[in-house]
Design a protein around this motif. Sequence first.
Motif, PDB file in Angstrom:
ATOM      1  N   LEU A 107     -40.467 -12.401 -26.526  1.00 26.64           N
ATOM      2  CA  LEU A 107     -39.434 -13.587 -25.904  1.00 26.64           C
ATOM      3  C   LEU A 107     -39.958 -15.034 -26.309  1.00 26.64           C
ATOM      4  O   LEU A 107     -40.856 -15.416 -26.372  1.00 26.64           O
ATOM      5  N   PRO A 108     -38.966 -16.208 -26.599  1.00 27.19           N
ATOM      6  CA  PRO A 108     -39.525 -16.952 -26.805  1.00 27.19           C
ATOM      7  C   PRO A 108     -39.239 -17.415 -25.928  1.00 27.19           C
ATOM      8  O   PRO A 108     -39.161 -17.771 -24.697  1.00 27.19           O
ATOM      9  N   ALA A 109     -40.520 -18.473 -25.429  1.00 31.41           N
ATOM     10  CA  ALA A 109     -41.006 -19.509 -24.220  1.00 31.41           C
ATOM     11  C   ALA A 109     -39.389 -20.661 -23.820  1.00 31.41           C
ATOM     12  O   ALA A 109     -38.415 -20.815 -24.907  1.00 31.41           O
ATOM     13  N   GLY A 130     -39.524 -19.122 -33.130  1.00 30.83           N
ATOM     14  CA  GLY A 130     -39.240 -18.194 -32.785  1.00 30.83           C
ATOM     15  C   GLY A 130     -40.055 -17.407 -31.424  1.00 30.83           C
ATOM     16  O   GLY A 130     -39.812 -18.309 -30.519  1.00 30.83           O
ATOM     17  N   PRO A 131     -40.256 -16.119 -31.163  1.00 27.67           N
ATOM     18  CA  PRO A 131     -41.108 -15.435 -30.251  1.00 27.67           C
ATOM     19  C   PRO A 131     -41.912 -16.033 -30.082  1.00 27.67           C
ATOM     20  O   PRO A 131     -43.024 -16.831 -30.584  1.00 27.67           O
ATOM     21  N   ILE A 132     -42.633 -16.029 -28.205  1.00 27.09           N
ATOM     22  CA  ILE A 132     -44.306 -16.710 -28.444  1.00 27.09           C
ATOM     23  C   ILE A 132     -45.466 -15.827 -29.232  1.00 27.09           C
ATOM     24  O   ILE A 132     -46.514 -16.747 -29.860  1.00 27.09           O
ATOM     25  N   VAL A 182     -52.436 -19.153 -29.522  1.00 21.32           N
ATOM     26  CA  VAL A 182     -51.735 -20.377 -29.829  1.00 21.32           C
ATOM     27  C   VAL A 182     -50.397 -20.758 -29.435  1.00 21.32           C
ATOM     28  O   VAL A 182     -49.540 -21.575 -29.519  1.00 21.32           O
ATOM     29  N   GLY A 183     -49.141 -19.306 -29.600  1.00 16.21           N
ATOM     30  CA  GLY A 183     -48.181 -19.159 -28.525  1.00 16.21           C
ATOM     31  C   GLY A 183     -47.911 -20.021 -27.757  1.00 16.21           C
ATOM     32  O   GLY A 183     -47.176 -21.097 -27.582  1.00 16.21           O
TER      33      GLY A 183
END
Lengths: 419, 317
Positions: B90-92, B181-183, B37-38
């Motif tokens: 971590l964020p993309a 937000g993060p992945i 989903v990320g």
Amino acid sequence: MKRLIYKSVMSEIQEFAGTGRFVLPLSQVGGVPLEACVGMDAKVERGQCIGRSDAPENAFFHSPAAGRVAALSTRVTYEGIAAATVEIEGDPSGAVETLQPIGQDIAELAAETIRERLREAGVSPLGGNGTNAVYASLRAEEDPPEMLMVLCADPEPLLQTQRHVLREAPEKVIEGATLLQKAVGAGRLVFAVSGDQKSLVSGETVEMGRRYPSGHPELLMARATGAYRLDDGRPRKDIYLINAETAMAACRAVREGMPVLDKTLTVGRDGDLAVVVRVPLGTPFSKVFGQMGLAVEDRDRVFTGGPLMGVAEFDPDAPVTKGTDGLFLQKAATLFGYEDAPCIGCGQCIKVCPMKIPVNMMTRNCEFGRIDEALAYDLESCIECGLCAYVCTSRRPLLQYIQFAKKEQEKAELARQSA
Amino acid sequence: MKENRLTVSVAPFWHSGAGIARNSYLGMAALLPAAAVGVMHYRVGALAVLGLCIASSMTAEALMQKIMGRPVTIGDGSAALTGMLLALLLPAGTPWWLVVVGSFCAIIVGKQIYGGIGSHPLNATLVGWVMIRISWGVHMDADAALANLPGFSGLSTLAALRGGYVDAVSLKDVMLGGVIGPIGSAGLLVLIGGLVLCALRLIKWEVSIGFLGGVLLGCVLFGSRILPPGSDASVNPLVMLFAGNVMLGAFFLAPDSTSSPSQPIAMWIYGFGAGLLAMAIRVYGHYYDAGVVFGILLVSLAGPLLDKIRPTARGRE
Ligand code: SF4
Ligand code: SF4
């Protein structure tokens, strides 16, 4: 996770009795080795006494076959004892030279008479190899035990021996147990049974659960008495523990004058095959497997007893003894390996330990011989059920570490005493 | 004398089949839906971070083990799992060099210098994350990192709450990902994966449930203080429960086998304490986005002490 459930797989007990060589190490569970009382090349009858000792806790040995003494040798038993060994070539199917049957009522029999007969007929604890030395040998005690406990179901999954013996002749098991109770002077007689066996016995029972280790002798004894104990490597003083087969042998020794000549055991290939057989004592393992069409090959594993507490054997021709309850073959391709790996702290061992031991910390200390620390982490509570090693995520040989540490502790204890 | 031909070993002769590799790969499988989903939301940027994290973690592990002359164990998947977890935190759009530095910090400083799996006192993933968060905080700011990606602007969920923009937060997005937000923001999918691991008895579920309990209690006690003083809006507790990596923390970070305790009561206290602390840091702390991370790390320090709380062994009563 594969659950360790006790399954009952009933079949007829098969008799294996081909002629050949029978190898009889003269040692017994809980006793000292005996001496041979036949010479090289002597002719022996089936049932003739071939090994005896003056120690009162020792039962005699008898020849399972009619033939001749082919060799006198020494064998190291699984406990590490070098035992005098008689090897007999002969036929195990002829008539038996029995003792005089005793017909009196149990009430009229003196305890001494029963004990003497059991000794002459070779009734020592049957089964129990590898089960942490909990079976008591049948000597008279100055202070008699509170209880005689008879295991009528097998302590481990895969084993089917005792339940077959009970079903075969429940009245003999009960009578034998009563005779034994009198012989050792036990106050209570308790049968340890699984749920489906309750109707077969009469009197006091303690029931085991459906899952291992509820049939572990230490846990059953704790349930019957309401008290756990710390392991000192010896049988409990307050309980005599035997199994159904020993009770049946006692009954036959007294009522039929029949000496112990054979052993009932569960034999199989791990995973897909297990039957209960009765074979003459001294039959080589390879021959038992051969009768079932199983070949023992390089790097296979052969173990006696059950899959959790049993003992691996290094000699495929080792003989069936009075202690052998199970005999299994694992093919080399199916073996899993233990690893010399660190503990990752997953906590699975703690969850399964029936004794509530902090197994992860205890075994880390055992591994490096830090005995005092291991003791502080409850080494002495361990009943060596093997469950921790069965679930270990790192596949650490936890039971090996435990047994190593217990041996080290024993050594240290001896050194302290002699100093 | 005849040759010995049999395999001998101490009992048991059966094994349940449990193993480090199985745990790692099943753990990764449980994270896969959330990761997918990320990638769906943040596109190739997320895929790059995921791939790079896993690859560099495994490389770091192999390198370190070679240097220390130990057997190389990257096959057991434990380094790969560490990398995957780091990526999900971590964020993309995190710069590639930062991803590599983070992975190396996690594996080397978080794990290998203590002797590898089984010996590290803190969760390796979190150590790596904290080191780069403190050193290069700007690059880890999801608001900033995602600003380069088309279609993302605004504030992360927690930043929005701290600013009092309650209406800007959608519960659906918080649960299914797609927020700033993060992945690994799809909290609901992480929760489902975690529950599967619990059902398979692969993780310390006591820690997970305790953690969620701690978070909930924190929410009830002081959750609304996350809003700026004077704000009369209220915070949906579900938002607090799914935002800011709570689910990753509960099921994948806090129950880390090595850095968490193993005794029943200790596991509950540990999980509960970490959850409560996570909320406190989120609400009152400076690193509010890192509440979960710092909460777990701080309680880990007490792990060995907690394990002293244990039952009396049988036979000793
Ligand atoms: S063998 Fe392991 S599980 Fe069994 S009692 Fe001992 S420590 Fe506990
Ligand atoms: S099961 Fe094995 S790896 Fe897990 S805590 Fe126990 S000893 Fe350590």
